[in-house]
Design an enzyme around this catalytic site. Structure first.
Site: not given
Ligand code: NDP
Length: 444
Positions: A111, A114, A126, A166, A240
């Site tokens: 972070q 970034k 974080k 997150d 998200n």
């Molecule tokens: P969400 O909780 O909205 O979604 C996460 C998604 O990833 C879900 O579909 C989840 O499935 C899946 N997932 C989580 N853990 C695992 C795992 N161990 N194996 C397989 N699938 C998994 O999170 P975000 O979309 O916010 O975040 C996703 C990624 O993006 C992360 O790495 C986060 O750090 C990164 N990120 C997010 C930002 C943001 O603004 N939200 C900004 C920058 C980076 P399930 O529902 O089954 O858990």
């Protein structure tokens, strides 16, 4: 031993049992070698790298909460305040059973770079908990968030540390956390980003990471004489980042044929219908499997395997280390020519090296997913100004920031003789600004 090697050895010795943090530190340090070598004497005598890899502070606390049956549970809570040399700490909170100090240190470290790349005045941090919001009632999530903030409030503030969402922390959780902060401190201030639109949230924040990822992808393709229109795209995850990446990619003429969650993946050869996926994930908090039950012709497969589907472009948007060397090879042999990371460190080190060495256009997460934190920075600006900008205004700034990050990463790579290597470029460009600020502020 070089300074960089010395520091990596120090990281492994002084942070035992923290493999994710070691992995992130190694990737970053390896690609900074050229810059460090060029400034070795200056940086060594200032202990710059020793300070750079050590968080300024880690707060760890107990989070007790009561479930709907009256039983008390205890989770671990953390905030890693990694580096505040260019601004107040900024970075998300993650609620997921896999959260531990190693994962949060890796995320906090990434972070720092970034946030530097965005050009906004934000340091890196974080936090989170090993709490799993999945399957909990709204009341349970609220009680958990209130308990979490009852400790965290002492360590955060609009000019101190500004957390965001997150994995597992979306609008609902941010709302509960904000309410409790305000109740305890009596302050109505921009202490969190990702807030609801009626209480200080920014338009386009929900979409920002996914949209920003696709803006970055477009920028990279454009500079290599390619375009997104008509391409077949895989998006892992369905949270998200994944949903809004898929939405923007489709609106620009690409076909997203698969998405996933931690149970499995769904393939729809006609293109994922996002209105249905959004209803399942955002409204019902359901599973991607439900999509195949609802859409004729869509096929659900349990387990991993999304990367075996032939595609032109892959956007890993789920979690760390979800794409390994085997997956990288399969993607290439199936014709994939570009990968941009929506998640943080979704590709293993071996997969990243494979992409870079085999001519796949590869944009690492710290550059590609910086749109989320960039719009969080814009949310902070709006809160300070007590203004709300239009969706178009925020989206326009986001687009500009992503293009600027691309230019910085491309330029740094070229300056250090590794043209087209955006992993090195992003690390170097992010580091240069932080290092200059740290050197100017004395030994702190
Ligand atoms: P969400 O909780 O909205 O979604 C996460 C998604 O990833 C879900 O579909 C989840 O499935 C899946 N997932 C989580 N853990 C695992 C795992 N161990 N194996 C397989 N699938 C998994 O999170 P975000 O979309 O916010 O975040 C996703 C990624 O993006 C992360 O790495 C986060 O750090 C990164 N990120 C997010 C930002 C943001 O603004 N939200 C900004 C920058 C980076 P399930 O529902 O089954 O858990």
């Amino acid at each position: 031993m070089s300074y960089v090697e010395e520091i990596y050895e120090r990281v492994t010795l002084q942070n035992p049992g923290e493999p994710e943090f070691h992995q992130a530190a190694k990737e970053v340090l390896d690609s900074l070698k050229l810059v460090i070598d060029a400034n070795e004497e200056k940086y060594r005598s200032a202990g710059l790298l020793e300070r750079f890899v050590e968080p300024e502070r880690i707060i760890s606390f107990r989070v007790p909460w009561m479930d709907d049956q009256g039983k008390v549970h205890v989770n671990k809570g953390y905030r890693v305040q990694f580096n505040s040399s260019i601004g107040p700490y900024k970075g998300g909170l993650r609620f997921h059973p896999s959260v531990n100090q190693s994962v949060l240190k890796f995320l906090g470290f990434e972070q720092v770079l970034k946030n530097s790349l965005t050009g906004l005045p934000m340091g890196g941090g974080k936090g989170g908990s090993n709490f799993d919001p999945k399957g909990k009632s709204d009341a349970e999530v609220m009680r958990f968030c209130q308990s979490f903030m009852t400790e965290l409030y002492r360590h955060v503030g609009a000019n101190v540390d500004v957390p965001a969402g997150d994995i597992g922390v979306g609008g609902r959780e941010v709302g509960y956390l904000f309410g409790q902060y305000k109740r305890i401190t009596g302050l109505y201030e921009g202490v969190l980003t990702g807030k609801g639109l009626t209480f200080g949230g920014s338009l386009a924040r929900t979409e920002a990471t996914g949209y920003g990822l696709v803006y970055m992808l477009e920028e990279m393709l454009k500079h290599h004489g390619k375009e997104l229109e008509g391409k077949t795209v895989l998006v892992s995850g369905s949270g998200n980042v994944a949903i809004y990446a898929a939405q923007k990619a489709q609106s620009l003429g690409a076909k997203v044929v698969a998405m996933s969650d931690s149970n499995g993946y769904v393939y729809d050869k006609d293109g994922i219908k996002l209105d249905i996926m959004k209803e399942i994930k955002e409204v019902r908090r359901g599973r991607v499997k439900d999509y195949a039950d609802q859409v004729p012709g869509a096929v659900y497969t349990e387990g991993k395997g999304i990367w075996t589907i032939p595609c032109d472009i892959a956007l890993p948007c789920a979690t760390q280390n979800e794409l390994n060397l085997e997956d990288a090879k399969t993607l290439k042999s199936n014709g994939c020519f570009a990968v941009a990371e929506g998640a943080n460190m979704p590709s293993t080190r071996e997969a990243t090296d494979f992409f870079v060495e085999n001519g796949i256009l590869f944009m690492p997460g710290k550059a590609a997913n910086a749109g989320g934190v960039a719009v969080s920075g814009l949310e902070q600006s709006q809160n300070s100004l007590r203004l709300s900008w239009t969706f178009e205004e925020v989206d326009g700034r986001l687009k500009g920031i992503m293009a600027d990050i691309y230019a910085k990463a491309a330029d740094a790579a070229e300056r250090y003789g590794v043209k087209g290597n955006y992993v090195a470029g992003a690390n170097i460009a992010g580091f240069e600004k932080v290092a200059t600020a740290m050197m100017s502020q004395g030994i702190v």
